[in-house]
Design a protein around this motif. Structure first.
Motif, short mmCIF file in Angstrom:
data_model
loop_
_atom_site.label_atom_id
_atom_site.label_comp_id
_atom_site.label_asym_id
_atom_site.label_seq_id
_atom_site.Cartn_x
_atom_site.Cartn_y
_atom_site.Cartn_z
N LYS A 1 31.10 -18.72 6.54
CA LYS A 1 30.55 -19.55 7.62
C LYS A 1 29.48 -20.50 7.07
O LYS A 1 29.40 -21.66 7.46
CB LYS A 1 29.92 -18.67 8.71
N SER B 1 29.60 -16.21 25.23
CA SER B 1 29.32 -15.20 24.20
C SER B 1 29.98 -15.60 22.88
O SER B 1 29.37 -15.54 21.81
CB SER B 1 29.83 -13.85 24.70
N ALA B 2 31.24 -16.03 22.96
CA ALA B 2 31.97 -16.40 21.74
C ALA B 2 31.32 -17.59 21.04
O ALA B 2 31.17 -17.60 19.81
CB ALA B 2 33.43 -16.72 22.08
N ILE B 3 30.92 -18.58 21.82
CA ILE B 3 30.39 -19.80 21.20
C ILE B 3 28.98 -19.58 20.67
O ILE B 3 28.65 -20.00 19.56
CB ILE B 3 30.48 -20.98 22.19
N ALA C 1 39.35 -21.04 21.99
CA ALA C 1 38.09 -21.41 22.64
C ALA C 1 37.26 -22.32 21.73
O ALA C 1 36.69 -23.32 22.18
CB ALA C 1 37.29 -20.16 23.01
N ILE C 2 37.20 -21.98 20.45
CA ILE C 2 36.33 -22.75 19.55
C ILE C 2 36.93 -24.11 19.22
O ILE C 2 36.23 -25.12 19.24
CB ILE C 2 35.98 -21.91 18.30
N GLU D 1 39.81 -16.63 20.79
CA GLU D 1 38.56 -17.29 20.40
C GLU D 1 38.80 -18.50 19.51
O GLU D 1 38.04 -19.46 19.55
CB GLU D 1 37.60 -16.28 19.76
N GLU E 1 34.36 -9.68 15.65
CA GLU E 1 33.56 -10.02 16.84
C GLU E 1 34.40 -10.31 18.08
O GLU E 1 34.02 -9.91 19.19
CB GLU E 1 32.64 -11.20 16.53
N ARG F 1 33.68 -8.51 21.60
CA ARG F 1 33.32 -9.21 22.84
C ARG F 1 34.30 -8.90 23.97
O ARG F 1 33.88 -8.74 25.13
CB ARG F 1 33.32 -10.72 22.59
N GLU G 1 33.37 -16.77 26.95
CA GLU G 1 33.37 -17.88 25.99
C GLU G 1 31.95 -18.32 25.61
O GLU G 1 31.72 -18.77 24.50
CB GLU G 1 34.23 -19.04 26.51
N GLY H 1 27.87 -16.71 19.69
CA GLY H 1 28.10 -15.84 18.53
C GLY H 1 28.58 -16.66 17.35
O GLY H 1 28.08 -16.52 16.23
N PHE H 2 29.54 -17.53 17.60
CA PHE H 2 30.09 -18.39 16.55
C PHE H 2 29.00 -19.25 15.92
O PHE H 2 28.96 -19.45 14.71
CB PHE H 2 31.20 -19.26 17.15
#
Lengths: 271, 271
Positions: free
Chosen positions: B84, A216-218, B217-218, B214, B96, B100, A214, A220-221
Motif C-alpha cells: 500500500k 468502513s471499507a474506504i 467499491a474502491i 470492496e 479486512e 468488515r 463502504e 480502512g483502505f
C-alpha cells in the motif's frame, strides 16, 4: 485519524445510516445534519437541492470532518459527482453501495428497487446497476406512502402491514427477482414487515447498511479509521424542530440522543 | 479506465476471488498470477513470502494494472502495508473485507474464523476485527485438511462431509457465534457443505466474495471502473504446472480458461 465523519440528509431518514455507522464503526465520532426545515428534497428542482446540500456541506467543513456521507437519495443523485470533484475529503453517497450489494447478492440478475417517486423517476439505481453490469434486469417501484408512515411511527402492526402489502402488490409479477434494494433511508425501519410480505425467496438489501459498510471499507483502505480509545461522542444538528428530531432519533438509534443543535442554513427565504 | 485488475495468489485458491470479481465486475479484465511452483506460502518465513510476493507484483506492474488484489491470506498478512505504501495504485487484501462483512452481519458480536494454521496463528482476522470493534468475541479454528482436500477435487459427498464435520466439531461450544468467516480462499468451494454442517443459525462469510465487493467499491469510489463495451479478456499465469492450473480453473471458474502462461519468477534456487 481523530476527526468526525459528517453525515447529511434532508431530514431524519439518514439516521438509519448513522445508526449503522455507529454499529459498524463503534469508535468513530459522527456529526449529523438534517435539513428538516426544508425537507423533503424529492419534489424540489435540482438547483435547489444542490444549493441546500452545499449549505450543509459548508457547515460540516468548518468542523473538520474526515469524510462526507450523503445519506439522502435525492441529494446523492444531484450532488455526488460535484462534491467528489470539489472536496478534498472522500465523499460517499447512498446509491452505489446498495447497487453493489445487490449485484453481489443476486443469482438471477433480476433486481427490484423500492424508493420515493423522485428516486425511482431519476433512475439513479438503474444507472448505477447498469454501469457495472449491462445484463441486469431491473424494476423500480415507487412507494410514496412509506416514508410519511414511518415518520408517523407506524412501523409494525396491521396498518403498516396493510399499507406495505398493497404497495408491494406489483412485485408479484417479477417472478425472477431475487434481490430487492430499499432505496430510501426510511425503509430499513420497516424492513422486517417488507421481508414478511415478500417472503424468504427475496434478499432485501438496505442501502443505508451497505453505505456504512463502504464508509468502513474506504476509511480502512485510506488508513483513516480512528484507532485510539477516547470515548465516542456524536453531534446532531437540525434546521427544523429539534424536539421532534430528538424524539425520532431516540426511537431509531440504539443510544440516547440528549442534545440536538438548532441551526439556520441558507437565507430565511429559502425555506 | 481500461487497464486490467491484477490478482496474485500463492496458487489456485485466489481463483475463487477471481471468480467473484468476474461475476461482480463483468466488464473488467483480470490478470491472475498463481505462484503454484512455490506454494503454499503458509509455512515459509516472512522474508520469503515478502520476496515472492514482490516477484508477482513486479511482473504485474509491467502490465499496467490499475489495481492490485492480494488474493492470499498469508501474503496479505505479511505484505499489504508495504505494498500500500510503495505502489501508486490501490492495493486490496483479502482479510479486512471479510472482517468488515462479519461486523456488518453479526448481531451477537461473536464471530468465528476458519483458516489455515498459518492464518489462524497470525491472528490477522482477530487484529482486523478488533481494530474496528474492541468488544467483539472472536474464536479462530485452523482447518489444515480443507485446502488440500479441495485441491484434490473432494468438494461434496460423504467424504467431504465427514472431514468437515470432524474439523468443525469445536464450533459446537461457541454457542453465541452467529457469523463465521471463511478465512481461506479455498473454502468458498466447500461453502455449501460447511453451511449444511453448521446449520442455519450461523451466517457464513466468504472473504473472497467480500474482497470482490470492496474492489468494486474502491474502483467505483475512485471512478476507475471500466465503462465502455469492449469484449472482456482475462489472462492467467502460473509458475508451476499449467495443465493442472487450467484443470482447476475450469472447474472453479464459470467460464472456460483455454490458455495459461507459464512464467518463471525469482531465481531457480528460490523454489
Amino acid at each position: 485519524m481523530d476527526y468526525p465523519i459528517g453525515v447529511i440528509d434532508s431530514g431524519v431518514g439518514g439516521l438509519t445510516v448513522a445508526r449503522e455507522l455507529m454499529r459498524q464503526l463503534p469508535k468513530e465520532n459522527l456529526i449529523y445534519v438534517g435539513d428538516t426545515l426544508r425537507c423533503p428534497y424529492g419534489p424540489r428542482p435540482e438547483a435547489e437541492v444542490v444549493e441546500f446540500t452545499w449549505d450543509m456541506v459548508n457547515f460540516l467543513l468548518e468542523k473538520n470532518i474526515k469524510m462526507l456521507v450523503i445519506a439522502c437519495n435525492t441529494a446523492t443523485a444531484f450532488t455526488l459527482e460535484e462534491l467528489k470533484q470539489k472536496l478534498d475529503i472522500p465523499v460517499v453517497g447512498v446509491i452505489e453501495p446498495g447497487a453493489r450489494a445487490a449485484i453481489k447478492t443476486t443469482k438471477t440478475n433480476h433486481i427490484g428497487v423500492l424508493g420515493t417517486e423522485g428516486t425511482i423517476r431519476s433512475h439513479a439505481y438503474r444507472k448505477a446497476l447498469k454501469n457495472i453490469n449491462n445484463e441486469l434486469q431491473i424494476e423500480g417501484l415507487a412507494c410514496p406512502a412509506f416514508a410519511p408512515m414511518v415518520e408517523k411511527g407506524v412501523v409494525s402492526g396491521p396498518l403498516a402491514r396493510q399499507v406495505i402489502e398493497e404497495a408491494l402488490t406489483p412485485l408479484k409479477d417479477w417472478k425472477e427477482m431475487d434481490t430487492l434494494i430499499l432505496g430510501c433511508t426510511h425503509y430499513p425501519i420497516i424492513k422486517p414487515v417488507i421481508e414478511e410480505v415478500i417472503g424468504e425467496s427475496v434478499d432485501v438489501i438496505s442501502s443505508g447498511d451497505e453505505t456504512a459498510r463502504e464508509v468502513s471499507a474506504i476509511l480502512g483502505f485510506k488508513r483513516q479509521l480512528y484507532e485510539g480509545d477516547r470515548p465516542v461522542s456524536h453531534q446532531f444538528y437540525a434546521t427544523g424542530d429539534t424536539h421532534l428530531f430528538m424524539k425520532i432519533a431516540n426511537m431509531w438509534l440504539k443510544q440516547p440522543v440528549t442534545e440536538v443543535g438548532r441551526i439556520q442554513l441558507g437565507s430565511p427565504q429559502s425555506i
